[in-house]
Design a protein around this motif. Structure first.
Motif, PDB file in Angstrom:
ATOM      1  N   GLY A 282      -6.947 -17.499  56.224  1.00  0.00           N
ATOM      2  CA  GLY A 282      -8.055 -18.250  56.835  1.00  0.00           C
ATOM      3  C   GLY A 282      -7.659 -19.682  57.140  1.00  0.00           C
ATOM      4  O   GLY A 282      -8.014 -20.230  58.192  1.00  0.00           O
ATOM      5  N   LEU A 283      -6.883 -20.282  56.236  1.00  0.00           N
ATOM      6  CA  LEU A 283      -6.387 -21.644  56.462  1.00  0.00           C
ATOM      7  C   LEU A 283      -5.452 -21.663  57.668  1.00  0.00           C
ATOM      8  O   LEU A 283      -5.586 -22.512  58.561  1.00  0.00           O
ATOM      9  CB  LEU A 283      -5.654 -22.138  55.206  1.00  0.00           C
ATOM     10  CG  LEU A 283      -4.901 -23.466  55.326  1.00  0.00           C
ATOM     11  CD1 LEU A 283      -5.862 -24.603  55.675  1.00  0.00           C
ATOM     12  CD2 LEU A 283      -4.163 -23.789  54.020  1.00  0.00           C
ATOM     13  N   ALA A 284      -4.524 -20.713  57.722  1.00  0.00           N
ATOM     14  CA  ALA A 284      -3.572 -20.655  58.841  1.00  0.00           C
ATOM     15  C   ALA A 284      -4.307 -20.423  60.164  1.00  0.00           C
ATOM     16  O   ALA A 284      -3.980 -21.042  61.183  1.00  0.00           O
ATOM     17  CB  ALA A 284      -2.557 -19.542  58.593  1.00  0.00           C
ATOM     18  N   MET A 285      -5.285 -19.565  60.147  1.00  0.00           N
ATOM     19  CA  MET A 285      -6.044 -19.283  61.370  1.00  0.00           C
ATOM     20  C   MET A 285      -6.848 -20.505  61.814  1.00  0.00           C
ATOM     21  O   MET A 285      -6.889 -20.829  63.001  1.00  0.00           O
ATOM     22  CB  MET A 285      -6.986 -18.093  61.141  1.00  0.00           C
ATOM     23  CG  MET A 285      -6.274 -16.759  61.091  1.00  0.00           C
ATOM     24  SD  MET A 285      -7.460 -15.431  60.788  1.00  0.00           S
ATOM     25  CE  MET A 285      -6.441 -14.000  61.195  1.00  0.00           C
ATOM     26  N   ALA A 286      -7.490 -21.163  60.853  1.00  0.00           N
ATOM     27  CA  ALA A 286      -8.284 -22.357  61.191  1.00  0.00           C
ATOM     28  C   ALA A 286      -7.384 -23.448  61.778  1.00  0.00           C
ATOM     29  O   ALA A 286      -7.743 -24.106  62.756  1.00  0.00           O
ATOM     30  CB  ALA A 286      -9.018 -22.878  59.956  1.00  0.00           C
ATOM     31  N   ASN A 287      -6.197 -23.607  61.204  1.00  0.00           N
ATOM     32  CA  ASN A 287      -5.258 -24.594  61.756  1.00  0.00           C
ATOM     33  C   ASN A 287      -4.831 -24.215  63.167  1.00  0.00           C
ATOM     34  O   ASN A 287      -4.682 -25.082  64.031  1.00  0.00           O
ATOM     35  CB  ASN A 287      -4.021 -24.710  60.854  1.00  0.00           C
ATOM     36  CG  ASN A 287      -4.289 -25.550  59.618  1.00  0.00           C
ATOM     37  OD1 ASN A 287      -5.242 -26.332  59.594  1.00  0.00           O
ATOM     38  ND2 ASN A 287      -3.474 -25.391  58.605  1.00  0.00           N
ATOM     39  N   SER A 288      -4.660 -22.914  63.415  1.00  0.00           N
ATOM     40  CA  SER A 288      -4.209 -22.490  64.751  1.00  0.00           C
ATOM     41  C   SER A 288      -5.273 -22.756  65.809  1.00  0.00           C
ATOM     42  O   SER A 288      -4.947 -22.932  66.982  1.00  0.00           O
ATOM     43  CB  SER A 288      -3.798 -21.013  64.729  1.00  0.00           C
ATOM     44  OG  SER A 288      -4.926 -20.177  64.665  1.00  0.00           O
ATOM     45  N   VAL A 289      -6.541 -22.792  65.406  1.00  0.00           N
ATOM     46  CA  VAL A 289      -7.625 -23.049  66.362  1.00  0.00           C
ATOM     47  C   VAL A 289      -7.509 -24.464  66.954  1.00  0.00           C
ATOM     48  O   VAL A 289      -7.801 -24.673  68.129  1.00  0.00           O
ATOM     49  CB  VAL A 289      -9.010 -22.840  65.693  1.00  0.00           C
ATOM     50  CG1 VAL A 289     -10.143 -23.313  66.597  1.00  0.00           C
ATOM     51  CG2 VAL A 289      -9.206 -21.365  65.356  1.00  0.00           C
ATOM     52  N   THR A 290      -7.036 -25.413  66.161  1.00  0.00           N
ATOM     53  CA  THR A 290      -6.922 -26.796  66.671  1.00  0.00           C
ATOM     54  C   THR A 290      -5.897 -26.883  67.798  1.00  0.00           C
ATOM     55  O   THR A 290      -5.926 -27.800  68.606  1.00  0.00           O
ATOM     56  CB  THR A 290      -6.471 -27.782  65.568  1.00  0.00           C
ATOM     57  OG1 THR A 290      -5.184 -27.377  65.100  1.00  0.00           O
ATOM     58  CG2 THR A 290      -7.452 -27.816  64.408  1.00  0.00           C
TER      59      THR A 290
ATOM     60  N   PRO B 190     -14.011 -12.392  52.731  1.00  0.00           N
ATOM     61  CA  PRO B 190     -13.533 -13.718  52.304  1.00  0.00           C
ATOM     62  C   PRO B 190     -12.723 -14.437  53.390  1.00  0.00           C
ATOM     63  O   PRO B 190     -12.668 -15.669  53.410  1.00  0.00           O
ATOM     64  CB  PRO B 190     -12.668 -13.409  51.076  1.00  0.00           C
ATOM     65  CG  PRO B 190     -12.328 -11.966  51.149  1.00  0.00           C
ATOM     66  CD  PRO B 190     -13.448 -11.308  51.906  1.00  0.00           C
ATOM     67  N   LEU B 191     -12.122 -13.680  54.314  1.00  0.00           N
ATOM     68  CA  LEU B 191     -11.357 -14.307  55.399  1.00  0.00           C
ATOM     69  C   LEU B 191     -12.287 -15.105  56.308  1.00  0.00           C
ATOM     70  O   LEU B 191     -11.984 -16.252  56.670  1.00  0.00           O
ATOM     71  CB  LEU B 191     -10.609 -13.233  56.196  1.00  0.00           C
ATOM     72  CG  LEU B 191      -9.801 -13.731  57.403  1.00  0.00           C
ATOM     73  CD1 LEU B 191      -8.694 -14.680  56.971  1.00  0.00           C
ATOM     74  CD2 LEU B 191      -9.204 -12.555  58.181  1.00  0.00           C
TER      75      LEU B 191
ATOM     76  N   TYR C 143     -12.419 -23.930  56.469  1.00  0.00           N
ATOM     77  CA  TYR C 143     -11.304 -24.788  56.873  1.00  0.00           C
ATOM     78  C   TYR C 143     -11.376 -25.243  58.332  1.00  0.00           C
ATOM     79  O   TYR C 143     -10.606 -26.111  58.740  1.00  0.00           O
ATOM     80  CB  TYR C 143      -9.971 -24.040  56.678  1.00  0.00           C
ATOM     81  CG  TYR C 143      -9.609 -23.809  55.225  1.00  0.00           C
ATOM     82  CD1 TYR C 143      -9.485 -24.884  54.338  1.00  0.00           C
ATOM     83  CD2 TYR C 143      -9.365 -22.529  54.742  1.00  0.00           C
ATOM     84  CE1 TYR C 143      -9.145 -24.671  53.017  1.00  0.00           C
ATOM     85  CE2 TYR C 143      -9.011 -22.308  53.423  1.00  0.00           C
ATOM     86  CZ  TYR C 143      -8.900 -23.386  52.563  1.00  0.00           C
ATOM     87  OH  TYR C 143      -8.555 -23.184  51.253  1.00  0.00           O
ATOM     88  N   LEU C 144     -12.275 -24.644  59.114  1.00  0.00           N
ATOM     89  CA  LEU C 144     -12.313 -24.925  60.559  1.00  0.00           C
ATOM     90  C   LEU C 144     -12.850 -26.328  60.833  1.00  0.00           C
ATOM     91  O   LEU C 144     -13.827 -26.751  60.231  1.00  0.00           O
ATOM     92  CB  LEU C 144     -13.209 -23.878  61.230  1.00  0.00           C
ATOM     93  CG  LEU C 144     -13.104 -23.689  62.723  1.00  0.00           C
ATOM     94  CD1 LEU C 144     -11.694 -23.277  63.137  1.00  0.00           C
ATOM     95  CD2 LEU C 144     -14.103 -22.616  63.169  1.00  0.00           C
ATOM     96  N   LEU C 145     -12.178 -27.030  61.733  1.00  0.00           N
ATOM     97  CA  LEU C 145     -12.646 -28.355  62.158  1.00  0.00           C
ATOM     98  C   LEU C 145     -14.056 -28.223  62.742  1.00  0.00           C
ATOM     99  O   LEU C 145     -14.326 -27.283  63.491  1.00  0.00           O
ATOM    100  CB  LEU C 145     -11.664 -28.895  63.212  1.00  0.00           C
ATOM    101  CG  LEU C 145     -11.885 -30.317  63.717  1.00  0.00           C
ATOM    102  CD1 LEU C 145     -11.719 -31.352  62.619  1.00  0.00           C
ATOM    103  CD2 LEU C 145     -10.903 -30.610  64.853  1.00  0.00           C
ATOM    104  N   ASN C 146     -14.934 -29.206  62.405  1.00  0.00           N
ATOM    105  CA  ASN C 146     -16.349 -29.038  62.757  1.00  0.00           C
ATOM    106  C   ASN C 146     -16.620 -28.807  64.245  1.00  0.00           C
ATOM    107  O   ASN C 146     -17.493 -28.052  64.618  1.00  0.00           O
ATOM    108  CB  ASN C 146     -17.186 -30.195  62.210  1.00  0.00           C
ATOM    109  CG  ASN C 146     -16.661 -31.551  62.679  1.00  0.00           C
ATOM    110  OD1 ASN C 146     -15.686 -31.611  63.444  1.00  0.00           O
ATOM    111  ND2 ASN C 146     -17.287 -32.627  62.247  1.00  0.00           N
TER     112      ASN C 146
END
Ligand SMILES: [Zn+2]
Length: 313
Positions: free
Chosen positions: A240-248, A271-272, A279-282
């Motif tokens: 989930g952290l890796a995916m949220a970072n990739s969204v940026t 949980p994912l 973790y996703l940027l607002n």
């Protein structure tokens, strides 16, 4: 008039799967040859072409009319879209820089498009699967490793070298687990099938043995085993952290997930989704969904390879 099909070829270390695919993504014929029985490109391609000709012949009989081949798409480890070559893939018994297009065109004169397997899977989802109609998405493939493919503005991202989209080798934990790439702490070492097994064994305090598989840990989680549940929660938090970072990076409409360990379903997905939102940027919240691939697990590699042909247009 002839019915037009494309050919999708998935080159794996053990087997090479070849499929004849309709324009709307139906595999009507498929064949397999053992990749590891070859050490030279020429006989390997000759046998590959033989299978293609056999499929075309059979389909001509089925259709009762001529069969035309639009092109041949190949998904392969270390496949380079720009050069059309597979460059020294460590898991292939055929060594060197392999120019598949040149070799195939000695027999069949159609366009040959090649890319690495994870990028091909992403493009398959775009042409034939759940990403149809989207312009921006990222695909994560969990398996022996963690692969990814990135589509931006309707185009697969190849980058300057042809090797873009290796999100599985983003370092998640500096100086963490040893990765096959030679560095430490890559996402792949935590969320690949092997990484998941290692996490389970660490939590349980046991040694990694061949009997422990991510499938087994999935079954245990469904039965309520607390260590298995904790394993998937840990994996979900890391992914989930890796995916949220990739969204940026590309603000995708969706992140797709596929591969064996992802088949566990809710013990991972619930949980994912929570970790991803946490973790996703607002500014991206609510704009990007995590979705499962809509292609069948045993078809995605052939369809992904066949989809690469559509890039030529
Ligand atoms: Zn790595």
């Amino acid at each position: 008039m002839a019915n037009t099909y494309s050919i999708g070829i998935d080159i794996g270390g053990t087997n090479t799967d070849i499929g004849l695919v309709t324009p709307n993504g139906k595999i009507v014929q498929r064949r397999s040859i053992p990749t590891n029985a070859y050490t030279e490109l020429a006989p390997y391609v000759r046998d590959m072409v033989h299978e293609i000709e056999s499929m075309v012949k059979e389909q001509t009989t089925c259709d009762g009319q001529a069969v035309a081949i639009e092109g041949i798409g190949i998904g392969a480890p270390n496949g380079n879209f720009y050069t059309g070559c597979v460059d020294n893939a460590p898991n292939l018994t055929i060594k060197g820089n392999l120019d598949f297009g040149k070799e195939i065109n000695k027999y069949i004169h159609v366009p040959v498009v090649l890319s690495n397997d994870a990028n091909a899977a992403a493009y398959g989802e775009y042409i034939y699967g759940g990403a149809k109609g989207m312009k921006h998405f990222i695909m994560f493939t969990l398996g022996t490793g963690v692969g990814s493919g990135i589509v931006v503005d309707g185009k697969l991202v190849h980058g300057s070298t042809g090797g873009a989209g290796e999100l599985g080798h983003n370092i998640l934990i500096p100086n963490g687990r040893q990765c096959s790439c030679g560095r430490k702490g890559c996402l792949e070492t935590y969320t690949s099938a092997r990484g998941i097994v290692q996490t389970y064994c660490e939590l349980k305090g046991c040694h990694v043995t061949p009997e422990v598989t991510s499938k087994m840990i999935g079954e245990l989680a469904h039965q309520g085993d607390p260590i298995a549940i904790k394993t998937w929660e840990t994996v979900a938090d890391q992914l989930g952290l890796a995916m949220a970072n990739s969204v940026t990076f590309s603000a995708p409409e969706a992140i797709f997930l596929m591969g064996g360990p992802a088949q566990v379903g809710e013990p991972l997905l619930k949980p994912l989704r929570q970790a991803f939102e946490k973790y996703l940027l607002n500014i991206y919240q609510g704009s990007c969904q995590i979705r499962m691939s809509e292609l069948k697990a045993n078809e995605v590699a052939i369809l992904g390879a066949a989809a690469l042909i559509k890039m030529k247009k």
